[in-house]
Design a protein around this motif. Structure first.
Motif, PDB file in Angstrom:
ATOM      1  N   GLY A   1      48.649 -10.142  13.444  1.00 41.90           N
ATOM      2  CA  GLY A   1      47.437 -10.728  14.670  1.00 41.90           C
ATOM      3  C   GLY A   1      48.116 -11.566  15.348  1.00 41.90           C
ATOM      4  N   GLU A   2      47.945 -12.298  16.642  1.00 36.05           N
ATOM      5  CA  GLU A   2      48.412 -13.991  17.183  1.00 36.05           C
ATOM      6  C   GLU A   2      48.814 -14.765  16.533  1.00 36.05           C
ATOM      7  OE1 GLU A   2      48.928 -16.574  19.293  1.00 36.05           O
ATOM      8  OE2 GLU A   2      46.071 -16.247  19.295  1.00 36.05           O
ATOM      9  N   ASN A   3      49.643 -15.127  16.655  1.00 35.54           N
ATOM     10  CA  ASN A   3      49.667 -16.459  15.148  1.00 35.54           C
ATOM     11  C   ASN A   3      48.909 -17.510  15.818  1.00 35.54           C
ATOM     12  OD1 ASN A   3      51.922 -17.513  13.854  1.00 35.54           O
ATOM     13  ND2 ASN A   3      52.922 -19.245  15.433  1.00 35.54           N
ATOM     14  N   GLY A   4      48.696 -18.244  16.940  1.00 35.06           N
ATOM     15  CA  GLY A   4      47.693 -18.966  17.355  1.00 35.06           C
ATOM     16  C   GLY A   4      45.903 -18.971  16.913  1.00 35.06           C
ATOM     17  N   ARG A   5      45.618 -17.452  16.864  1.00 31.56           N
ATOM     18  CA  ARG A   5      44.915 -17.076  16.129  1.00 31.56           C
ATOM     19  C   ARG A   5      44.757 -17.438  14.406  1.00 31.56           C
ATOM     20  NH1 ARG A   5      44.060 -14.243  20.379  1.00 31.56           N
ATOM     21  NH2 ARG A   5      42.170 -14.169  21.907  1.00 31.56           N
ATOM     22  N   LEU A   6      45.960 -16.728  12.898  1.00 35.55           N
ATOM     23  CA  LEU A   6      46.230 -16.837  12.159  1.00 35.55           C
ATOM     24  C   LEU A   6      46.209 -17.950  11.966  1.00 35.55           C
ATOM     25  CD1 LEU A   6      49.173 -14.332  12.028  1.00 35.55           C
ATOM     26  CD2 LEU A   6      46.417 -14.064  12.039  1.00 35.55           C
ATOM     27  N   ILE A   7      46.669 -19.202  12.742  1.00 32.95           N
ATOM     28  CA  ILE A   7      46.638 -20.954  12.320  1.00 32.95           C
ATOM     29  C   ILE A   7      45.321 -21.404  12.199  1.00 32.95           C
ATOM     30  CG2 ILE A   7      48.064 -22.873  12.816  1.00 32.95           C
ATOM     31  CD1 ILE A   7      49.979 -21.234  14.516  1.00 32.95           C
ATOM     32  N   ARG A   8      44.475 -20.813  12.948  1.00 33.02           N
ATOM     33  CA  ARG A   8      43.442 -21.600  13.403  1.00 33.02           C
ATOM     34  C   ARG A   8      42.741 -20.994  12.506  1.00 33.02           C
ATOM     35  NH1 ARG A   8      41.384 -19.990  19.296  1.00 33.02           N
ATOM     36  NH2 ARG A   8      39.648 -20.539  18.676  1.00 33.02           N
ATOM     37  N   ALA A   9      42.425 -19.348  12.035  1.00 31.68           N
ATOM     38  CA  ALA A   9      42.274 -18.884  10.873  1.00 31.68           C
ATOM     39  C   ALA A   9      42.023 -19.529   9.107  1.00 31.68           C
ATOM     40  CB  ALA A   9      42.479 -17.427  10.117  1.00 31.68           C
ATOM     41  N   LYS A  10      43.343 -19.945   9.368  1.00 30.74           N
ATOM     42  CA  LYS A  10      43.567 -20.537   8.099  1.00 30.74           C
ATOM     43  C   LYS A  10      43.240 -22.185   7.978  1.00 30.74           C
ATOM     44  CE  LYS A  10      48.319 -18.670   7.150  1.00 30.74           C
ATOM     45  NZ  LYS A  10      50.078 -19.080   6.928  1.00 30.74           N
ATOM     46  N   HIS A  11      42.611 -22.846   8.733  1.00 37.35           N
ATOM     47  CA  HIS A  11      42.349 -23.639   9.194  1.00 37.35           C
ATOM     48  C   HIS A  11      40.539 -23.898   8.124  1.00 37.35           C
ATOM     49  CE1 HIS A  11      40.128 -27.318  10.914  1.00 37.35           C
ATOM     50  NE2 HIS A  11      41.943 -28.174  10.988  1.00 37.35           N
ATOM     51  N   CYS A  12      40.731 -22.479   9.506  1.00 37.61           N
ATOM     52  CA  CYS A  12      38.896 -22.469   9.182  1.00 37.61           C
ATOM     53  C   CYS A  12      38.290 -22.020   8.205  1.00 37.61           C
ATOM     54  CB  CYS A  12      38.909 -20.873  10.092  1.00 37.61           C
ATOM     55  SG  CYS A  12      36.635 -20.438   9.956  1.00 37.61           S
ATOM     56  N   GLY A  13      39.636 -21.167   7.059  1.00 39.68           N
ATOM     57  CA  GLY A  13      39.403 -20.818   5.482  1.00 39.68           C
ATOM     58  C   GLY A  13      39.341 -22.410   4.901  1.00 39.68           C
ATOM     59  N   ARG A  14      40.455 -22.599   4.948  1.00 41.89           N
ATOM     60  CA  ARG A  14      40.746 -24.310   4.574  1.00 41.89           C
ATOM     61  C   ARG A  14      39.621 -25.285   4.404  1.00 41.89           C
ATOM     62  NH1 ARG A  14      47.748 -23.422   5.468  1.00 41.89           N
ATOM     63  NH2 ARG A  14      47.445 -22.371   3.754  1.00 41.89           N
ATOM     64  N   HIS A  15      38.966 -25.009   5.632  1.00 42.47           N
ATOM     65  CA  HIS A  15      38.402 -26.699   5.644  1.00 42.47           C
ATOM     66  C   HIS A  15      37.175 -26.704   6.340  1.00 42.47           C
ATOM     67  CE1 HIS A  15      42.463 -29.268   5.594  1.00 42.47           C
ATOM     68  NE2 HIS A  15      43.180 -28.388   6.300  1.00 42.47           N
ATOM     69  N   GLY A  16      36.748 -25.187   7.067  1.00 41.42           N
ATOM     70  CA  GLY A  16      35.096 -24.460   7.082  1.00 41.42           C
ATOM     71  C   GLY A  16      35.181 -24.117   5.571  1.00 41.42           C
ATOM     72  N   GLY A  17      35.144 -22.547   5.720  1.00 47.36           N
ATOM     73  CA  GLY A  17      35.246 -21.990   4.503  1.00 47.36           C
ATOM     74  C   GLY A  17      34.504 -20.386   4.624  1.00 47.36           C
ATOM     75  N   GLY A  18      33.451 -20.184   3.633  1.00 48.03           N
ATOM     76  CA  GLY A  18      33.147 -18.683   3.683  1.00 48.03           C
ATOM     77  C   GLY A  18      31.805 -18.653   2.932  1.00 48.03           C
ATOM     78  N   ASN A  19      31.439 -17.850   2.200  1.00 43.62           N
ATOM     79  CA  ASN A  19      30.144 -18.033   1.745  1.00 43.62           C
ATOM     80  C   ASN A  19      29.111 -15.995   2.086  1.00 43.62           C
ATOM     81  OD1 ASN A  19      28.204 -17.134   4.132  1.00 43.62           O
ATOM     82  ND2 ASN A  19      27.425 -19.372   3.516  1.00 43.62           N
ATOM     83  N   SER A  20      28.367 -16.219   0.956  1.00 40.53           N
ATOM     84  CA  SER A  20      27.426 -14.607   1.028  1.00 40.53           C
ATOM     85  C   SER A  20      28.910 -13.555   0.715  1.00 40.53           C
ATOM     86  CB  SER A  20      26.665 -14.672   1.805  1.00 40.53           C
ATOM     87  OG  SER A  20      25.347 -16.154   2.648  1.00 40.53           O
ATOM     88  N   ILE A  21      29.943 -14.068  -0.040  1.00 40.94           N
ATOM     89  CA  ILE A  21      31.433 -13.034  -0.522  1.00 40.94           C
ATOM     90  C   ILE A  21      30.466 -11.361  -1.236  1.00 40.94           C
ATOM     91  CG2 ILE A  21      33.501 -12.839  -1.270  1.00 40.94           C
ATOM     92  CD1 ILE A  21      34.107 -14.563  -0.483  1.00 40.94           C
ATOM     93  N   GLN A  22      30.526  -9.804  -0.970  1.00 42.77           N
ATOM     94  CA  GLN A  22      30.394  -9.071  -1.022  1.00 42.77           C
ATOM     95  C   GLN A  22      31.066  -8.268  -1.537  1.00 42.77           C
ATOM     96  OE1 GLN A  22      25.809  -8.194  -0.414  1.00 42.77           O
ATOM     97  NE2 GLN A  22      25.547  -9.032  -2.380  1.00 42.77           N
ATOM     98  N   ILE A  23      31.961  -7.497  -2.265  1.00 42.95           N
ATOM     99  CA  ILE A  23      32.592  -6.586  -2.211  1.00 42.95           C
ATOM    100  C   ILE A  23      32.188  -5.678  -3.189  1.00 42.95           C
ATOM    101  CG2 ILE A  23      35.089  -5.319  -3.324  1.00 42.95           C
ATOM    102  CD1 ILE A  23      35.605  -8.741  -3.254  1.00 42.95           C
ATOM    103  N   ARG A  24      32.081  -4.304  -2.384  1.00 45.17           N
ATOM    104  CA  ARG A  24      31.863  -2.740  -2.870  1.00 45.17           C
ATOM    105  C   ARG A  24      32.794  -1.901  -2.525  1.00 45.17           C
ATOM    106  NH1 ARG A  24      27.893  -5.001   0.540  1.00 45.17           N
ATOM    107  NH2 ARG A  24      25.437  -5.654  -0.170  1.00 45.17           N
ATOM    108  N   ALA A  25      32.146  -0.901  -3.285  1.00 42.44           N
ATOM    109  CA  ALA A  25      33.066   0.776  -2.576  1.00 42.44           C
ATOM    110  C   ALA A  25      33.473   0.844  -1.027  1.00 42.44           C
ATOM    111  CB  ALA A  25      32.078   1.948  -3.228  1.00 42.44           C
ATOM    112  N   GLY A  26      34.596   0.327  -1.394  1.00 43.74           N
ATOM    113  CA  GLY A  26      34.931   0.383   0.407  1.00 43.74           C
ATOM    114  C   GLY A  26      35.386  -0.152   1.205  1.00 43.74           C
ATOM    115  N   GLU A  27      34.727  -1.825   0.814  1.00 39.31           N
ATOM    116  CA  GLU A  27      33.803  -2.658   2.447  1.00 39.31           C
ATOM    117  C   GLU A  27      34.046  -3.841   1.599  1.00 39.31           C
ATOM    118  OE1 GLU A  27      29.668  -2.471   2.951  1.00 39.31           O
ATOM    119  OE2 GLU A  27      29.831  -0.742   2.543  1.00 39.31           O
ATOM    120  N   MET A  28      34.021  -5.005   2.224  1.00 39.91           N
ATOM    121  CA  MET A  28      33.894  -6.155   2.095  1.00 39.91           C
ATOM    122  C   MET A  28      33.208  -6.936   3.390  1.00 39.91           C
ATOM    123  SD  MET A  28      36.338  -9.445   2.053  1.00 39.91           S
ATOM    124  CE  MET A  28      36.260 -11.175   1.367  1.00 39.91           C
TER     125      MET A  28
END
Length: 286
Positions: free
Chosen positions: A45-72
């Motif tokens: 990955g491109e470093n600038g996007r990865l930095i923003r992705a960490k910020h997104c996961g830490r301060h924005g967040g996520g929901n509706s997480i599902q893990i099934r056979a072969g996919e997330m």
């Protein structure tokens, strides 16, 4: 304190509560497995996007997480209240590959012990990698990633954030790595247990069994009580074959364990010439 598992497993409803990455600063991943998983992303990955992705996961967040056979799949929120739907599709192992996984792990007591205790050692990943089977993706492009944002780069910040979330899931439950390739923890353990039962009770081929009988002088049936006393019917007493030495370990078939990459029976076999020589020296003294 270890936090409660917060991701969705097969058969449960999606989790709609917004969650954030456990790691609020520094690198993502506590265990070697999660760190290696993150490294696959960060080498590509491109470093600038990865930095923003960490910020997104830490301060924005996520929901509706599902893990099934072969996919997330999950929703990633970087700003506001709307989430971007992200999907990660992992290469599912073929039946032949699963057979190789089961054979490799069940044939090695160290790997089996590591798996049963849940402490996934690097040996499991390395042994399978030597056979061309990658539990941890060998390259970012081995995983198909989807996001409907306007960024035409892959990974975008939403996909990268989902990857980081998945790394923290692997921190808490490394068995998810098997699920991502198509098989649950229970299915893997059941197949390994079945394979170990099979190899611990080897059934010799009829021709091979007959050959052993001919070479050692073992009759088809005999009175076991006379084995050591040499008493009983003459036909039931084992007689040596002239000018031929038989290794007793070979009569037992392969052992269900390995030592240093070799079957344990083969390792023990090497001791018999020394034991035989020592026994002969004692008899000569008598």
């Amino acid at each position: 304190m270890k936090r409660k598992i917060w991701w969705s497993v097969p058969g449960t409803l999606p989790i709609h509560t917004r969650i954030t990455l456990h790691s609020q600063h520094g690198p993502i991943g506590r265990t070697w497995l999660a760190k290696q998983f993150v490294l696959i992303l960060e080498e590509y990955g491109e470093n600038g996007r990865l930095i923003r992705a960490k910020h997104c996961g830490r301060h924005g967040g996520g929901n509706s997480i599902q893990i099934r056979a072969g996919e997330m799949s999950m929703g990633v929120l970087c700003s506001g209240t709307s989430a971007r739907a992200v999907g990660l599709l992992f290469p599912r192992f073929s039946d032949e590959m699963w057979d190789m996984v089961v054979h490799t792990i069940s044939g090695n007591a160290t790997l089996t012990g590591s798996l049963l205790t849940g402490s996934f050692s690097t040996d499991i990943v390395d042994e399978l990698k030597q056979k061309g089977i990658h539990l941890i993706p060998d390259h970012y492009r081995s995983v198909r990633a989807f996001c409907h944002c306007s960024d035409d780069q892959n990974p975008c910040i939403h996909i990268a954030a989902a990857w980081y979330f998945l790394a923290e899931i692997l921190d808490e439950d490394p068995w998810v790595l098997f699920l991502l390739h198509g098989m649950t923890r229970e299915e893997v353990l059941q197949r390994i247990g079945g394979h170990r039962d099979k190899i611990s009770q080897p059934v010799p081929d009829s021709n091979e069994e007959q050959l052993i009988i001919q070479e050692t002088g073992i009759p088809d049936s005999y009175d076991a009580s006379g084995f050591f006393s040499c008493m009983g019917s003459a036909d039931d007493v084992l007689t040596p074959v002239p000018q031929r030495r038989i290794n007793p370990a070979m009569l037992l078939g392969p052992a269900p364990f390995k030592l240093g990459g070799k079957n344990l029976a083969k390792r023990i076999e090497q001791l018999y010439p020394v034991i035989s020589s020592y026994a002969a020296s004692l008899l000569s003294r008598e």
